[in-house]
Write an enzyme that holds these catalytic residues in place. Structure first.
Site, PDB file in Angstrom:
ATOM      1  N   GLY A 201       0.633  -1.079   0.027  1.00 49.34           N
ATOM      2  CA  GLY A 201      -0.013  -0.084  -0.018  1.00 49.34           C
ATOM      3  C   GLY A 201       0.646   1.154   0.101  1.00 49.34           C
ATOM      4  O   GLY A 201       2.116   1.317  -0.339  1.00 49.34           O
TER       5      GLY A 201
ATOM      6  N   HIS B  23       4.450   1.512  -7.805  1.00 49.90           N
ATOM      7  CA  HIS B  23       3.528   0.339  -7.845  1.00 49.90           C
ATOM      8  C   HIS B  23       2.674   0.629  -9.232  1.00 49.90           C
ATOM      9  O   HIS B  23       2.166  -0.256  -9.652  1.00 49.90           O
ATOM     10  CB  HIS B  23       2.552   0.509  -6.611  1.00 49.90           C
ATOM     11  CG  HIS B  23       3.373   0.559  -5.412  1.00 49.90           C
ATOM     12  ND1 HIS B  23       3.586   1.539  -4.561  1.00 49.90           N
ATOM     13  CD2 HIS B  23       3.809  -0.414  -4.750  1.00 49.90           C
ATOM     14  CE1 HIS B  23       4.206   1.112  -3.481  1.00 49.90           C
ATOM     15  NE2 HIS B  23       4.447  -0.040  -3.566  1.00 49.90           N
TER      16      HIS B  23
ATOM     17  N   ARG C 162       8.778   4.530   2.066  1.00 48.18           N
ATOM     18  CA  ARG C 162       9.513   5.396   3.235  1.00 48.18           C
ATOM     19  C   ARG C 162       9.951   6.578   2.942  1.00 48.18           C
ATOM     20  O   ARG C 162      10.487   7.019   3.985  1.00 48.18           O
ATOM     21  CB  ARG C 162      10.449   4.352   3.486  1.00 48.18           C
ATOM     22  CG  ARG C 162       9.991   2.823   4.316  1.00 48.18           C
ATOM     23  CD  ARG C 162      11.039   2.154   4.667  1.00 48.18           C
ATOM     24  NE  ARG C 162      10.485   1.183   5.624  1.00 48.18           N
ATOM     25  CZ  ARG C 162      10.122  -0.166   5.093  1.00 48.18           C
ATOM     26  NH1 ARG C 162      10.378  -0.723   3.831  1.00 48.18           N
ATOM     27  NH2 ARG C 162       9.433  -1.099   5.961  1.00 48.18           N
TER      28      ARG C 162
END
Ligand code: PAF
Length: 283
Positions: A29, A35, A185
């Site tokens: 997620g 992604h 991150r």
């Protein structure tokens, strides 16, 4: 897009598409362009695209960022809907690891190197959850990002060893305009840390240019990258590695077709990785 929170509902959604070619994009997620590039590739190459969003607790070592890992289910679902994903699998921990849970996958020899040294148990958690997800989704193709090159190599080995019969598509790293590899991150970085982190893509770009110009000496490449990254006092080097793609062992000389050049650093509490490949991981 159909959203499934249970194994049973995922199975029902997939049964309705029996006979279709299935592409699968596993994620944790907090989706970004990296992604989404995998989702787009899956949509191009398959009839049905399944995306999982699951922050897998078993791949976080004690003291890591499991509790603060960024989560935004609503935004992720909206992005996936916009990209045309067909099925979103959003399982809870109890669904993925029903108690008592006892079965684990160890990809011996690959999981203790590079990131595995400072993240004990990480690749065991990754391999286990990915095998479980592949068993549930049974895709023809599964999509991973090259940024997590060691992860992709661990999964490739597992797919081969266990005859999983899925094609792995490992797609190029997606970067911000300034070169920083996209990562969920990155959100943890202060402005100063983010600026310092640009030393990674810079060092790797220079090393890649040297390889393209004929440099093969791994020690010289490592030293040049260490000097570049060492100029940033906010970065603490975890490793700077030139390793063989087939076994992640250090190599003295870059072997075109079989080399991974990878870097991991800490910027404050945030761990960052980046790499370039002389070779292919997809299989
Ligand atoms: O790369 C990730 O996001 C995760 O490691 C994965 C493959 C989804 C397994 O939890």
């Amino acid at each position: 897009m159909r959203t499934c929170r249970t194994v049973a509902s995922l199975r029902r959604a997939l049964a309705a598409r029996a006979g279709d070619r299935v592409g699968f994009v596993p994620t944790m997620g907090c989706l970004h362009e990296g992604h989404l590039s995998l989702v787009r590739a899956s949509r191009r190459e398959n009839d049905v695209t399944v995306v999982s969003v699951y922050v897998n607790p078993s791949q976080f070592a004690p003291g890591e960022d499991l509790d603060r890992y960024p989560r935004d289910e609503r935004r992720d679902a909206a992005l996936l809907r916009r990209e045309g994903a067909d099925v979103l699998f959003l399982p809870a921990d109890a669904e993925m690891y029903p108690a008592p849970y006892r079965t684990w996958v160890d990809v011996a020899g690959l999981d203790g190197k590079l990131c595995g040294r400072s993240r004990p148990g990480h690749f065991r958690g990754v391999a286990t959850v990915v095998l479980k997800l592949l068993n549930l989704v049974r895709p023809q193709r599964a999509y991973f990002g090259q940024k997590d090159a060691q992860q992709a190599l661990v999964i490739r080995q597992m797919v081969r060893d266990l005859h999983l019969g899925v094609r792995l598509r490992v797609l190029p790293i997606v970067r911000d305009a300034d070169g920083l590899a996209l990562s969920s991150r990155n959100a943890y970085l202060s402005a100063e840390e983010r600026r310092a982190a640009l030393a990674l893509p810079k060092a790797l770009r220079r090393a890649q240019a040297r390889v393209a110009a004929g440099e093969r000496d791994a020690r010289a490449l490592r030293a040049a990258m260490a000097a570049e990254i060492g100029r940033e006092p906010l970065l603490q080097v975890d490793y700077i590695a030139v390793v063989r793609l087939d076994n992640l062992e250090d190599t003295a000389a870059v072997e075109p077709g079989n080399t991974l050049v990878a870097v991991a650093v800490r910027a404050g509490r945030t761990r960052l990785i980046d790499n370039f490949l002389c070779g292919e991981i997809s299989c």
